[in-house]
Scaffold this active site. Sequence first.
Site, PDB file in Angstrom:
ATOM      1  N   GLY A 169       0.831  -1.200   0.000  1.00 30.06           N
ATOM      2  CA  GLY A 169       0.000   0.000   0.000  1.00 30.06           C
ATOM      3  C   GLY A 169       0.864   1.248   0.000  1.00 30.06           C
ATOM      4  N   GLY A 170       0.269   2.343   0.429  1.00 32.85           N
ATOM      5  CA  GLY A 170       0.980   3.623   0.437  1.00 32.85           C
ATOM      6  C   GLY A 170       2.245   3.583   1.271  1.00 32.85           C
ATOM      7  N   GLY A 404      25.248  12.349 -29.299  1.00 34.68           N
ATOM      8  CA  GLY A 404      24.624  12.917 -28.099  1.00 34.68           C
ATOM      9  C   GLY A 404      25.173  12.273 -26.835  1.00 34.68           C
ATOM     10  CB  ALA A 405      26.243   8.829 -26.074  1.00 42.35           C
TER      11      ALA A 405
HETATM   12  C1  HXC Z   1      -3.200  -4.156  12.091  1.00 40.93           C
HETATM   13  C2  HXC Z   1      -2.186  -6.044  11.292  1.00 40.93           C
HETATM   14  C3  HXC Z   1      -2.016  -5.443  10.036  1.00 40.93           C
HETATM   15  C4  HXC Z   1      -2.492  -4.112   9.867  1.00 40.93           C
HETATM   16  C5  HXC Z   1      -1.188  -7.414   9.936  1.00 40.93           C
HETATM   17  N1  HXC Z   1      -1.679  -7.263  11.197  1.00 40.93           N
HETATM   18  N2  HXC Z   1      -1.407  -6.331   9.220  1.00 40.93           N
HETATM   19  N3  HXC Z   1      -2.776  -5.390  12.312  1.00 40.93           N
HETATM   20  N4  HXC Z   1      -3.075  -3.499  10.918  1.00 40.93           N
HETATM   21  N5  HXC Z   1      -2.333  -3.487   8.697  1.00 40.93           N
HETATM   22  C6  HXC Z   1      -1.621  -8.221  12.292  1.00 40.93           C
HETATM   23  C7  HXC Z   1      -2.521  -9.431  12.074  1.00 40.93           C
HETATM   24  O1  HXC Z   1      -3.823  -9.159  12.536  1.00 40.93           O
HETATM   25  C8  HXC Z   1      -1.814 -10.472  12.910  1.00 40.93           C
HETATM   26  O2  HXC Z   1      -2.121 -10.262  14.250  1.00 40.93           O
HETATM   27  C9  HXC Z   1      -0.357 -10.130  12.757  1.00 40.93           C
HETATM   28  O3  HXC Z   1      -0.332  -8.773  12.322  1.00 40.93           O
HETATM   29  C10 HXC Z   1       0.344 -10.977  11.719  1.00 40.93           C
HETATM   30  O4  HXC Z   1      -0.443 -10.959  10.547  1.00 40.93           O
HETATM   31  P1  HXC Z   1      -0.785 -12.297   9.731  1.00 40.93           P
HETATM   32  O5  HXC Z   1      -1.871 -11.923   8.758  1.00 40.93           O
HETATM   33  O6  HXC Z   1      -1.032 -13.409  10.655  1.00 40.93           O
HETATM   34  O7  HXC Z   1       0.599 -12.561   9.008  1.00 40.93           O
HETATM   35  P2  HXC Z   1       0.864 -13.131   7.567  1.00 40.93           P
HETATM   36  O8  HXC Z   1       0.018 -14.314   7.299  1.00 40.93           O
HETATM   37  O9  HXC Z   1       2.336 -13.274   7.460  1.00 40.93           O
HETATM   38  O10 HXC Z   1       0.369 -11.972   6.558  1.00 40.93           O
HETATM   39  C11 HXC Z   1       1.032 -10.726   6.560  1.00 40.93           C
HETATM   40  C12 HXC Z   1       0.213  -9.749   5.713  1.00 40.93           C
HETATM   41  C13 HXC Z   1      -1.251  -9.692   6.188  1.00 40.93           C
HETATM   42  C14 HXC Z   1       0.270 -10.190   4.245  1.00 40.93           C
HETATM   43  C15 HXC Z   1       0.912  -8.400   5.827  1.00 40.93           C
HETATM   44  O11 HXC Z   1      -1.247  -9.527   7.609  1.00 40.93           O
HETATM   45  C16 HXC Z   1      -2.015  -8.573   5.577  1.00 40.93           C
HETATM   46  O12 HXC Z   1      -2.477  -8.680   4.422  1.00 40.93           O
HETATM   47  N6  HXC Z   1      -2.211  -7.496   6.329  1.00 40.93           N
HETATM   48  C17 HXC Z   1      -2.974  -6.353   5.883  1.00 40.93           C
HETATM   49  C18 HXC Z   1      -2.197  -5.602   4.868  1.00 40.93           C
HETATM   50  C19 HXC Z   1      -2.908  -4.346   4.446  1.00 40.93           C
HETATM   51  O13 HXC Z   1      -3.895  -4.391   3.682  1.00 40.93           O
HETATM   52  N7  HXC Z   1      -2.486  -3.240   5.016  1.00 40.93           N
HETATM   53  C20 HXC Z   1      -3.014  -1.950   4.686  1.00 40.93           C
HETATM   54  C21 HXC Z   1      -2.341  -1.513   3.396  1.00 40.93           C
HETATM   55  S1  HXC Z   1      -2.889   0.056   2.928  1.00 40.93           S
HETATM   56  P3  HXC Z   1      -2.106 -11.449  15.335  1.00 40.93           P
HETATM   57  O14 HXC Z   1      -2.628 -10.809  16.582  1.00 40.93           O
HETATM   58  O15 HXC Z   1      -2.985 -12.517  14.792  1.00 40.93           O
HETATM   59  O16 HXC Z   1      -0.676 -11.873  15.462  1.00 40.93           O
HETATM   60  C22 HXC Z   1      -1.812   1.044   3.649  1.00 40.93           C
HETATM   61  C23 HXC Z   1      -2.101   2.471   3.402  1.00 40.93           C
HETATM   62  C24 HXC Z   1      -0.936   3.297   3.774  1.00 40.93           C
HETATM   63  O17 HXC Z   1      -0.918   0.666   4.313  1.00 40.93           O
HETATM   64  C25 HXC Z   1      -1.215   4.632   3.197  1.00 40.93           C
HETATM   65  C26 HXC Z   1      -0.104   5.576   3.494  1.00 40.93           C
HETATM   66  C27 HXC Z   1      -0.398   6.900   2.851  1.00 40.93           C
END
Ligand code: HXC
Length: 510
Positions: A169-170, A404-405
């Site tokens: 993501g971002g 040019g290079a």
């Molecule tokens: C809160 C999160 C989290 C998140 C993971 N966790 N991502 N908690 N916010 N974004 C937590 C899970 O609930 C879990 O908690 C622990 O972290 C480990 O995650 P798992 O899913 O068990 O691990 P894994 O299977 O290795 O998968 C990792 C992952 C997946 C692929 C990153 O967790 C995932 O898809 N997370 C969400 C990613 C996402 O969509 N993020 C937002 C992106 S948008 P527990 O308690 O069970 O250990 C963004 C915008 C930013 O970031 C913009 C900036 C301008």
Amino acid sequence: MSNIQDKLDARRAQARIGGGQDRIDKQHAKGKLTARERLELLLDPGSFEEFDMFVQHRATDFGMEKSHIAGDGVVTGWGTINGRKVFVFAQDFTVYGGSLSETQAKKICKIQDMAMRNGAPIIGLADSGGARIQEGVASLAGYTDVFKNNIRASGVVPQISVIMGPSAGGAVYSPALTDFIFMVRDSSYMFLTGPDVLKTVTNEIVTAEELGGAKTHTTKSSVADGAFDNDMEAINQIRRLFDFLPLSNTSGSPERPFFDAHDRMDTSLDTIVPDNPNLPYDIKELVLKLADESDFFEIQPEFAKNIITGFMRMEGKTVGVVANQPLVLAGCLDSDASRKAARFVRFCDCFSIPILTLVDVPGFLPGTSQEFGGVIKHGAKLLYAYGEASVPLVTVITRKAYGGAYCVMAPKHLGGDINYAWPSAQIAVMGAKGAVEILHRKDLSDADKTAAHVADYEEKFLSPFRAAERGFIDEVIKPQSTRKRVARAFAMLAEKEIAKPWKKHGNLPL
Ligand code: HXC
């Protein structure tokens, strides 16, 4: 007192275990180290000073008020690498997946501010699920504060990102705003929108690795500057890179003891360029023979291999190297090579690292894909980067410098301080065959006349002497003496200063 000290010890121990042993075991099972283990390897033993170990998030939605983990998913502080100061943060995937909360962002911003105030680089080890979902816009605001600080720090202190897990993501924009991004093969990935979204929106089916793994970003997108097989190797190589980098934009290039005579002659260089000008040779061999102790840290080794960029030392001081690579596309410049080299030149210039340019380039790569892809603008980036650079620029033309290079590859007209050419140099608008085909089109059916025209053109233009007669080449040098000539040139240029007209900033052709 001893009671409160016991309490301190207990709270520290609690913080150090992050999200708990189960999650640490899971991290290890994936072949990844924890945030603290990574910092321990990155920094000199005993040098890490941690900040904000007890900071907790302040979220109250989705049951978060009942769950607090000290440190809030990032370990921050400062330490040293081979005795030189560095500020660091490492996201802790065992704590809410390393996701970025409002307070985690504040911890990172504190490190960035301290690094800028105290003139030392920032190394960020990323391993995070992105924005802390439970915190919504507070997390997005935190990210943007980090981005803004990345931008403020750009050109003030070197910033290095190492992606050691997810970066989605971002969130990818913080690393993207830093000077260098490195990745770990098979355990890290970066993308704006993940495979699931792609499947729904564009019907594309790809794995996370295919979409944003180390191979993709080091060979296709050029988002990453290098990739390593595992956490340990990545950290070792970052320590090696760090040794080449200045601490800040005012500290000057680092110097370290060297054991390689600056006037070392290398007669093997006299034959490195083949007699047949159409045959390639490996310019990296020249780079390694010029560098102190043959130590060269290459940036983007897997992308746009027709140009080489990286750091070496001469007489113990860091020098940036840009070199056309005749082994790939005959060393032609194209859009990718221009962008790669331009960004490298900009980095060196930000941090006062002198640049050595090795030229063997038959021109810009022709073709519709290049023109449609905006090679004009990308080539202009390199032109602009060299033309604006105020660091010492030493250029050595080993063979072809055509068209040019020639104008782009740090000639004197663009601000090159010292331009040397080997006797094998050919400095011209184009090669002999192309020139004769244009100038003597009507004689082309006559093989003898054509051969005579080619010989005449080669005699007149395909040597360094026409350029040397005009002073565009400062000296034609023997290849074997290149290290000595270049080292002496950089020593002479050490106090170089140039005046520039006032402007807010230029308008780099982005
Ligand atoms: C809160 C999160 C989290 C998140 C993971 N966790 N991502 N908690 N916010 N974004 C937590 C899970 O609930 C879990 O908690 C622990 O972290 C480990 O995650 P798992 O899913 O068990 O691990 P894994 O299977 O290795 O998968 C990792 C992952 C997946 C692929 C990153 O967790 C995932 O898809 N997370 C969400 C990613 C996402 O969509 N993020 C937002 C992106 S948008 P527990 O308690 O069970 O250990 C963004 C915008 C930013 O970031 C913009 C900036 C301008």
